[in-house]
Design a protein around this motif. Structure first.
Motif, PDB file in Angstrom:
ATOM      1  N   ARG A 194      -5.158  49.010  63.607  1.00 42.85           N
ATOM      2  CA  ARG A 194      -4.633  49.909  62.583  1.00 42.85           C
ATOM      3  C   ARG A 194      -3.393  50.618  63.128  1.00 42.85           C
ATOM      4  O   ARG A 194      -3.384  51.063  64.270  1.00 42.85           O
ATOM      5  CB  ARG A 194      -5.684  50.962  62.187  1.00 42.85           C
ATOM      6  CG  ARG A 194      -6.842  50.416  61.383  1.00 42.85           C
ATOM      7  CD  ARG A 194      -8.006  51.412  61.351  1.00 42.85           C
ATOM      8  NE  ARG A 194      -7.613  52.707  60.808  1.00 42.85           N
ATOM      9  CZ  ARG A 194      -7.551  52.985  59.507  1.00 42.85           C
ATOM     10  NH1 ARG A 194      -7.860  52.046  58.620  1.00 42.85           N
ATOM     11  NH2 ARG A 194      -7.196  54.179  59.079  1.00 42.85           N
ATOM     12  N   SER A 196      -0.028  53.357  61.809  1.00 43.92           N
ATOM     13  CA  SER A 196       0.471  54.217  60.737  1.00 43.92           C
ATOM     14  C   SER A 196       1.767  53.664  60.147  1.00 43.92           C
ATOM     15  O   SER A 196       2.494  52.912  60.798  1.00 43.92           O
ATOM     16  CB  SER A 196       0.715  55.634  61.258  1.00 43.92           C
ATOM     17  OG  SER A 196       1.829  55.649  62.137  1.00 43.92           O
ATOM     18  N   ASN A 223       1.773  54.526  49.070  1.00 45.15           N
ATOM     19  CA  ASN A 223       0.427  54.410  49.663  1.00 45.15           C
ATOM     20  C   ASN A 223      -0.201  53.026  49.443  1.00 45.15           C
ATOM     21  O   ASN A 223      -1.354  52.902  49.024  1.00 45.15           O
ATOM     22  CB  ASN A 223      -0.502  55.487  49.109  1.00 45.15           C
ATOM     23  CG  ASN A 223      -0.154  56.861  49.635  1.00 45.15           C
ATOM     24  OD1 ASN A 223       0.205  57.009  50.800  1.00 45.15           O
ATOM     25  ND2 ASN A 223      -0.244  57.860  48.778  1.00 45.15           N
ATOM     26  N   THR A 241      -1.356  51.587  57.400  1.00 46.56           N
ATOM     27  CA  THR A 241      -1.930  52.543  56.462  1.00 46.56           C
ATOM     28  C   THR A 241      -1.566  53.976  56.858  1.00 46.56           C
ATOM     29  O   THR A 241      -0.742  54.195  57.746  1.00 46.56           O
ATOM     30  CB  THR A 241      -3.471  52.350  56.414  1.00 46.56           C
ATOM     31  OG1 THR A 241      -4.036  53.180  55.414  1.00 46.56           O
ATOM     32  CG2 THR A 241      -4.116  52.634  57.769  1.00 46.56           C
ATOM     33  N   LYS A 242      -2.192  54.957  56.188  1.00 43.10           N
ATOM     34  CA  LYS A 242      -1.936  56.363  56.514  1.00 43.10           C
ATOM     35  C   LYS A 242      -2.411  56.667  57.931  1.00 43.10           C
ATOM     36  O   LYS A 242      -3.398  56.103  58.391  1.00 43.10           O
ATOM     37  CB  LYS A 242      -2.684  57.286  55.550  1.00 43.10           C
ATOM     38  CG  LYS A 242      -2.250  57.182  54.101  1.00 43.10           C
ATOM     39  CD  LYS A 242      -3.137  58.091  53.259  1.00 43.10           C
ATOM     40  CE  LYS A 242      -2.831  57.922  51.779  1.00 43.10           C
ATOM     41  NZ  LYS A 242      -3.760  58.728  50.932  1.00 43.10           N
ATOM     42  N   GLU A 243      -1.717  57.591  58.583  1.00 39.60           N
ATOM     43  CA  GLU A 243      -2.124  57.957  59.947  1.00 39.60           C
ATOM     44  C   GLU A 243      -3.418  58.776  59.928  1.00 39.60           C
ATOM     45  O   GLU A 243      -3.738  59.451  58.942  1.00 39.60           O
ATOM     46  CB  GLU A 243      -1.023  58.724  60.651  1.00 39.60           C
ATOM     47  CG  GLU A 243      -0.759  60.124  60.126  1.00 39.60           C
ATOM     48  CD  GLU A 243       0.324  60.825  60.926  1.00 39.60           C
ATOM     49  OE1 GLU A 243      -0.026  61.704  61.726  1.00 39.60           O
ATOM     50  OE2 GLU A 243       1.511  60.492  60.743  1.00 39.60           O
ATOM     51  N   ASP A 244      -4.169  58.696  61.020  1.00 43.18           N
ATOM     52  CA  ASP A 244      -5.377  59.498  61.170  1.00 43.18           C
ATOM     53  C   ASP A 244      -5.439  60.030  62.595  1.00 43.18           C
ATOM     54  O   ASP A 244      -4.582  59.747  63.429  1.00 43.18           O
ATOM     55  CB  ASP A 244      -6.630  58.686  60.810  1.00 43.18           C
ATOM     56  CG  ASP A 244      -6.748  57.400  61.624  1.00 43.18           C
ATOM     57  OD1 ASP A 244      -6.319  57.388  62.800  1.00 43.18           O
ATOM     58  OD2 ASP A 244      -7.265  56.399  61.097  1.00 43.18           O
ATOM     59  N   LYS A 245      -6.463  60.820  62.896  1.00 45.65           N
ATOM     60  CA  LYS A 245      -6.576  61.477  64.206  1.00 45.65           C
ATOM     61  C   LYS A 245      -6.671  60.465  65.338  1.00 45.65           C
ATOM     62  O   LYS A 245      -6.154  60.672  66.430  1.00 45.65           O
ATOM     63  CB  LYS A 245      -7.822  62.378  64.220  1.00 45.65           C
ATOM     64  CG  LYS A 245      -7.782  63.479  63.200  1.00 45.65           C
ATOM     65  CD  LYS A 245      -7.691  64.814  63.917  1.00 45.65           C
ATOM     66  CE  LYS A 245      -7.778  65.947  62.887  1.00 45.65           C
ATOM     67  NZ  LYS A 245      -6.677  66.862  62.954  1.00 45.65           N
ATOM     68  N   GLU A 246      -7.339  59.337  65.079  1.00 43.26           N
ATOM     69  CA  GLU A 246      -7.507  58.311  66.107  1.00 43.26           C
ATOM     70  C   GLU A 246      -6.145  57.737  66.517  1.00 43.26           C
ATOM     71  O   GLU A 246      -5.877  57.488  67.685  1.00 43.26           O
ATOM     72  CB  GLU A 246      -8.413  57.206  65.577  1.00 43.26           C
ATOM     73  CG  GLU A 246      -8.875  56.228  66.639  1.00 43.26           C
ATOM     74  CD  GLU A 246      -9.853  55.204  66.088  1.00 43.26           C
ATOM     75  OE1 GLU A 246      -9.771  54.039  66.512  1.00 43.26           O
ATOM     76  OE2 GLU A 246     -10.680  55.577  65.239  1.00 43.26           O
ATOM     77  N   GLU A 248      -3.252  59.301  66.316  1.00 41.11           N
ATOM     78  CA  GLU A 248      -2.488  60.340  66.998  1.00 41.11           C
ATOM     79  C   GLU A 248      -2.858  60.466  68.475  1.00 41.11           C
ATOM     80  O   GLU A 248      -2.088  60.984  69.277  1.00 41.11           O
ATOM     81  CB  GLU A 248      -2.715  61.690  66.300  1.00 41.11           C
ATOM     82  CG  GLU A 248      -2.098  61.749  64.906  1.00 41.11           C
ATOM     83  CD  GLU A 248      -2.477  63.021  64.168  1.00 41.11           C
ATOM     84  OE1 GLU A 248      -3.228  63.840  64.737  1.00 41.11           O
ATOM     85  OE2 GLU A 248      -2.019  63.197  63.031  1.00 41.11           O
TER      86      GLU A 248
END
Length: 405
Positions: A194, A196, A223, A241-246, A248
């Motif tokens: 995955r 971003s 999106n 896809t959209k960024e997430d905490k993982e 970052e």
């Protein structure tokens, strides 16, 4: 039932046998109960042949006619795939860009999509028809054929997915997904599951050839989840896809390089307000994108002004810059085609110090001189001598621990 947009690149469409393979993949997805829109590129090598013909005819081909010529490859592809699906018993219909229509501006060979009329497509989808759309193509307000730039079929696919509100856009190519760097250079490069939109946008702009830049811009804006995967196996690829905490938490996600840039230096430019604009404005007016820019410290009232442009625009850019240099009384214009831009990209760079130091020390240890530097919030790019390209990529890949397990 889902609406699926699939895109197949030139290598996937490279022969009759491969086109049959694409038809089988499309049919399999359709038989699973999905509505299908398929975007295809010209067969591998066809666009290059057309470009070579244009350059053989004249040094600077007319922009409008150039687009008419290079758009021809996709017309062949959509017809062959539609024929193949029909022979297999499926309802299929081919669409050229102007038949959708995909409306663009008039920037020939670099056109931007302004709107897509989806009425005819939706009507055909309701009838259970598999739609085969020519990638790379559009039409301007005057009815002229336009093209979206090399790799533009990616943009066509994502834009259609956005317009039709598709559930997913699958980009089929000759690789399994997005890797930490070019596997041809680093055998231990690993596939990213995955990534971003922002990281993919940087990688695409910095030389990664998996997706065209504007396709990622479209995906981010609307999106659209983009699944990059191989057309030669059933493996899952990389989801953009959209960024997430993982995401970052990863310091550096990938290393990109671009060999298709040229460095131009205007020497001993008068050091006064407005000079940079005088040098760059004519290039902008000619629709030439300038990438990295460096201006040296002023000495005795003059300075050196250096920038990079795409290889494809080099001749035109050099001619324009020499004219400008003469007008502003600069000493001379130098150029260097033997350079490469090498970049590191990662969301984690926002919150971690010392990334640039690690990069510069790794290159210095191998005796690789840095000619230019450019940074953003999540990337650092350097220009180095082209002969060090592979070494620089491998050194940085190791320095940031990106090797696969």
């Amino acid at each position: 039932m889902a609406l699926v947009v699939q895109k197949y690149g030139g290598t996937s469409m490279g022969s009759v046998e491969r086109i049959r393979n694409v038809a089988k993949r499309v049919a399999k997805t359709y038989d699973a109960g999905n509505d299908m829109v398929v975007v295809v590129s010209a067969m591998a090598g066809e666009t290059n042949k057309l470009v070579a013909l244009a350059n053989e005819v004249c040094e600077f081909p007319d922009n409008r006619e150039y687009d008419v010529l290079v758009a021809a490859g996709e017309q062949v592809s959509i017809a062959l795939l539609a024929m193949c699906l029909k022979a297999m018993g499926y309802k299929a219909k081919s669409y050229l860009g102007f038949q959708v229509p995909i409306l663009t501006d008039t920037s020939y060979s670099k056109a931007r999509i302004e709107s897509i009329d989806d009425k005819k497509m939706r009507a055909d989808l309701k009838e259970g028809t598999i739609l085969i759309v020519a990638g790379f193509q559009g039409v301007d307000e005057f009815g002229s054929v336009t093209t979206l730039g090399r790799g533009g079929s990616d943009t066509s696919a994502v834009a259609l997915a956005a317009a039709l509100k598709a559930d997913v856009c699958e980009i089929f190519t000759d690789v399994d997904g997005v890797y930490t760097t070019d596997p041809n250079i680093c055998k231990d490069a690993k596939k990213i599951e995955r990534i971003s939109y922002e990281e993919m946008l940087e990688l695409a702009s910095l030389g990664a050839k998996v997706l065209q830049i504007r396709s990622v811009e479209f995906a981010s804006k609307y999106n659209v989840d983009v699944h990059v995967r191989s057309s030669f196996n059933e493996n899952l690829g990389t989801m953009v896809t959209k960024e997430d905490k993982e995401m970052e938490a990863v310091l550096v996600s990938g290393i990109a390089y671009a060999k298709d840039e040229v460095k131009i230096a205007v020497m001993q430019v008068p050091d006064k307000p407005g000079i940079a604009a005088q040098i760059l404005s004519p290039l902008s007016d000619a629709n030439i994108s300038v990438d990295m820019i460096v201006q040296n410290v002023s000495e005795a009232g003059s300075t050196d002004f250096t920038f990079t442009v795409p290889q494809a625009d080099f001749k035109k850019a050099l001619t324009i810059t020499k004219e400008t240099a003469e007008a502003i009384h600069a000493k001379e214009v130098l150029s260097d085609e033997n350079v490469t831009k090498v970049s590191i990209v990662g969301l984690g760079m926002r919150s971690h110090a010392g990334v640039a130091t690690t990069m510069f020390q790794a290159l210095a240890k191998e005796g690789i001189n840095i000619q230019m530097i450019s940074t953003s919030e999540i990337k650092i790019s350097v220009v180095v001598d082209a002969k060090y390209t592979e070494l620089a990529v491998r050194v940085l890949h190791d320095a940031f621990g990106l090797a696969g397990k």
